[in-house]
Design a protein around this motif. Structure first.
Motif, PDB file in Angstrom:
ATOM      1  N   GLU A 221      -6.366   0.586   8.597  1.00 23.86           N
ATOM      2  CA  GLU A 221      -5.144   1.208   9.097  1.00 23.86           C
ATOM      3  C   GLU A 221      -5.040   1.135  10.612  1.00 23.86           C
ATOM      4  OE1 GLU A 221      -4.262   4.806   6.193  1.00 23.86           O
ATOM      5  OE2 GLU A 221      -6.378   4.239   6.211  1.00 23.86           O
TER       6      GLU A 221
ATOM      7  N   PHE B  57      -0.485  -7.163  13.230  1.00 25.54           N
ATOM      8  CA  PHE B  57      -1.052  -6.131  12.356  1.00 25.54           C
ATOM      9  C   PHE B  57      -0.529  -6.303  10.926  1.00 25.54           C
ATOM     10  CE2 PHE B  57      -1.163  -1.248  11.573  1.00 25.54           C
ATOM     11  CZ  PHE B  57      -2.273  -1.401  10.760  1.00 25.54           C
ATOM     12  N   ASP B  58       0.774  -6.510  10.777  1.00 26.68           N
ATOM     13  CA  ASP B  58       1.362  -6.661   9.448  1.00 26.68           C
ATOM     14  C   ASP B  58       0.837  -7.915   8.752  1.00 26.68           C
ATOM     15  OD1 ASP B  58       2.811  -4.335   9.661  1.00 26.68           O
ATOM     16  OD2 ASP B  58       4.641  -5.323  10.376  1.00 26.68           O
TER      17      ASP B  58
ATOM     18  N   ARG C 167     -10.927   6.595   8.151  1.00 29.44           N
ATOM     19  CA  ARG C 167     -10.091   5.425   7.918  1.00 29.44           C
ATOM     20  C   ARG C 167     -10.820   4.219   8.503  1.00 29.44           C
ATOM     21  NH1 ARG C 167      -4.551   6.966   6.796  1.00 29.44           N
ATOM     22  NH2 ARG C 167      -4.232   9.211   7.169  1.00 29.44           N
TER      23      ARG C 167
ATOM     24  N   LYS D 194      -2.649  -7.168   7.351  1.00 21.93           N
ATOM     25  CA  LYS D 194      -2.565  -6.386   6.113  1.00 21.93           C
ATOM     26  C   LYS D 194      -2.102  -7.257   4.947  1.00 21.93           C
ATOM     27  CE  LYS D 194       0.041  -2.970   7.591  1.00 21.93           C
ATOM     28  NZ  LYS D 194       0.779  -1.672   7.542  1.00 21.93           N
ATOM     29  N   SER D 195      -1.090  -8.086   5.193  1.00 18.54           N
ATOM     30  CA  SER D 195      -0.580  -8.951   4.127  1.00 18.54           C
ATOM     31  C   SER D 195      -1.646  -9.925   3.650  1.00 18.54           C
ATOM     32  CB  SER D 195       0.641  -9.722   4.623  1.00 18.54           C
ATOM     33  OG  SER D 195       1.700  -8.841   4.919  1.00 18.54           O
TER      34      SER D 195
ATOM     35  N   ILE E 251      -7.666  -1.456   2.966  1.00 18.10           N
ATOM     36  CA  ILE E 251      -6.976  -2.165   4.041  1.00 18.10           C
ATOM     37  C   ILE E 251      -7.074  -1.348   5.326  1.00 18.10           C
ATOM     38  CG2 ILE E 251      -4.811  -3.213   4.782  1.00 18.10           C
ATOM     39  CD1 ILE E 251      -6.076  -4.426   2.228  1.00 18.10           C
TER      40      ILE E 251
ATOM     41  N   VAL F 160      -5.879  -1.955  13.631  1.00 17.30           N
ATOM     42  CA  VAL F 160      -6.323  -3.307  13.964  1.00 17.30           C
ATOM     43  C   VAL F 160      -6.298  -3.446  15.480  1.00 17.30           C
ATOM     44  CG1 VAL F 160      -5.848  -5.775  13.821  1.00 17.30           C
ATOM     45  CG2 VAL F 160      -5.565  -4.345  11.792  1.00 17.30           C
TER      46      VAL F 160
ATOM     47  N   LEU G 147      -4.166  -8.048   1.443  1.00 16.64           N
ATOM     48  CA  LEU G 147      -3.569  -7.723   0.143  1.00 16.64           C
ATOM     49  C   LEU G 147      -3.486  -8.965  -0.735  1.00 16.64           C
ATOM     50  CD1 LEU G 147      -0.755  -5.249   1.268  1.00 16.64           C
ATOM     51  CD2 LEU G 147      -2.784  -4.686  -0.105  1.00 16.64           C
TER      52      LEU G 147
ATOM     53  N   LYS H 242      -5.492  -1.138  -1.866  1.00 13.96           N
ATOM     54  CA  LYS H 242      -4.816  -0.671  -0.665  1.00 13.96           C
ATOM     55  C   LYS H 242      -5.688   0.250   0.185  1.00 13.96           C
ATOM     56  CE  LYS H 242       0.011  -1.167  -2.068  1.00 13.96           C
ATOM     57  NZ  LYS H 242       1.323  -0.472  -2.254  1.00 13.96           N
TER      58      LYS H 242
END
Length: 524
Positions: free
Chosen positions: A493, A474-475, A459, A478-479, A491, A495, A482, A488
């Motif tokens: 997994e 972290f979110d 990963r 990812k956003s 990205i 951070v 994207l 996906k």
């Protein structure tokens, strides 16, 4: 074309004479003075008992003493070993011991870090290290002050003594340690033949002349900047020695010193663009002609922003300590080549792409970049096994970098072999994600490495250092990725936020420590 630095100095002194060769903004050396003073320093080296073939190390910032020591060593056959000022006891003990170094030049005791004391601590463990020379204030009773070398010639050493030590083209002249991004660094050995003439040819390709002023943000102890000392002498350009990187003063320096040719890592350039945007700094007095960058995949938006904001051309360069400047874009190339490619091979080199069985691949197919040419190193010093394994049967150096060639000879860089992440059979290069992260205004540094995974194999983990005062969850990371349109599976997994990421002397992120840390993430 000169193949030795003493020949280069003589030619430059005659051709450019009283023109400014080197300046730090306070002190200035003409081309004639550079020849005269470097000869004087060389005589003092001989007076100290240093002999042809001995290794002399310097651990200095970009400064006059660095330049004069380099030029002096080259004239009497000393093997010059430039070391990063970031190195401490462990690195110095290993490197100086490996080379059986006879002398080291360090900043004086008035610097922010006490390099002089460190040098003497290391000297106690190394029987071959006979001399510690200080550039600046000397605090230790056994220190030799570099400034004393500049006052007058030493008694008993003549021009004939210099001539007697003149190196041959294939004598060892330069040892530089690899960046050590993966493991213990190797000592790369170059001669005058592999180091001098090939770089002087590159100077023509950069279109440098007497109207140019060079400034390197990367340290002279690195292969990206060290050749600029020779190139500026040969082309008659002024070389401004920028000692301490301070992004908030750079635009003023560019204008005041009439800088036209800038050597910088992508991280420096991103800093400059970010500072100009946030501080509202104008570039009215900046007359940059060419910015040369490299060391990693260059963000396309950065190149476009530099061309727009600083009104300059941007060149991409790929190189290694072993191959010097292996390839680069030329000033007349299509601007897009600077972010799409790492240019064409240097004028004295040849690049092929090979597969895992060392078969040569056709244009358009990705494989390992292999290099052969006049600028190729001689060997890994005192490491014959590493030397042998670095070359294929046809004499090409296997770089460990991935890429492909197009029909016109441009090289498209994909990334380091170890930067390929295989997530359940779906492969991608870390550089894809790193480039996107680096262009986010919150990010100062970013690196992506693999994390072992029992189900998928690997990963991805993104290590990120944010700019002062910024926050990023972290979110949100990812956003953001994207939104950039990444699949996906690419990205990360994991951070990990850090205040600072480890770097090599050239400013390139050192992934070795991060890979070691990432191994532990996979065990949690």
């Amino acid at each position: 074309m000169p193949v030795a630095i003493d020949e280069l100095l003589t030619e430059a002194a005659v051709k450019y004479g009283s023109g400014t060769a080197f300046t730090d903004g306070v002190h200035t050396l003409t081309f004639k003075q550079a020849e005269q003073l470097s000869k004087r320093v060389a005589k003092h080296f001989l007076k100290m008992g240093l002999q042809k073939g001995d290794v002399i190390a310097v651990q200095l910032p970009n400064c006059m003493e660095f330049v004069l020591a380099h030029l002096a060593a080259a004239q009497i056959g000393l093997v010059f070993n430039p070391l990063s000022p970031n190195y401490r006891r462990q690195e110095l003990t290993y490197m100086l011991g490996h080379c059986e170094t006879k002398a080291i030049i360090v900043p004086g005791s008035t610097s922010k870090f006490d390099f002089e004391t460190l040098a003497f601590e290391v000297k106690e463990k190394l029987p071959y290290l006979a001399h510690v020379i200080t550039a600046g204030g000397a605090g230790h009773e056994e220190s030799v002050a570099f400034s004393a070398f500049l006052e007058e010639d030493p008694a008993g050493i003549t021009e004939d003594d210099l001539s007697a030590c003149k190196p041959r083209p294939d004598d060892p002249s330069l040892i530089m340690f690899t960046s050590g991004t993966e493991s213990n660094p190797k000592a790369v050995l170059h001669t005058s033949r592999t180091f001098v003439a090939p770089h002087l040819r590159n100077g023509y390709e950069y279109q440098l002349d007497e109207q140019d002023t060079i400034l390197s943000l990367t340290p002279l102890c690195h292969m990206f900047s060290l050749p600029m000392i020779m190139i500026s002498l040969h082309q008659g350009a002024k070389h401004y020695l920028y000692r301490e990187y301070k992004v908030d003063e750079l635009i003023a320096v560019f204008g005041r010193e009439h800088v036209t040719f800038l050597i910088a890592a992508p991280a420096h350039l991103l800093d400059i663009l970010h500072h100009m945007k946030t501080a509202g700094t104008a570039a009215d007095d900046v007359n940059l002609r060419l910015v040369l960058t490299g060391g990693t995949k260059i963000p396309s938006q950065m190149v476009k922003d530099l061309r727009d904001v600083l009104q300059c051309n941007v060149g991409a360069q790929w190189g290694m300590t072993e191959v010097c400047a292996g390839s680069f874009t030329r000033p007349d190339d299509d601007p897009a080549k600077a972010w799409e490619t790492i240019g064409r091979v240097n004028p004295t080199g040849e690049v092929i792409i090979v597969d895992e069985e060392n078969n040569v691949l056709p244009a358009g197919e990705i494989g390992e970049i292999a290099f052969k040419g006049d600028s190729l190193f001689v060997e890994y010093y005192r490491n014959p096994d590493a030397t042998k394994s670095a070359f294929n049967e046809d004499g090409y150096f296997l770089t460990g970098d991935q890429g492909y060639l197009d029909e016109d000879g441009y090289i498209y860089f994909s990334g380091r072999t170890k930067d390929t992440i295989n997530r359940g059979g779906l492969k991608f290069h870390a550089s894809e994600i790193e480039e996107a992260l680096q262009m986010n205004p919150k990010v100062r540094q970013a690196a992506v490495v693999s994390v072992p995974d029992p189900r998928l194999g690997e990963r991805a983990c993104a290590y990120i250092a944010l700019r002062d005062g910024e926050e990023w969850t972290f979110d949100e990371v990812k956003s953001f990725l994207l939104e950039q349109g990444f699949a996906k599976y690419k990205i990360p997994e994991y951070v990990e936020m850090r205040k600072e990421l480890p770097t090599t002397p050239s400013g390139k992120i050192s992934k070795g420590p991060l890979r070691t840390e990432a191994q532990l993430l996979g065990q949690e």
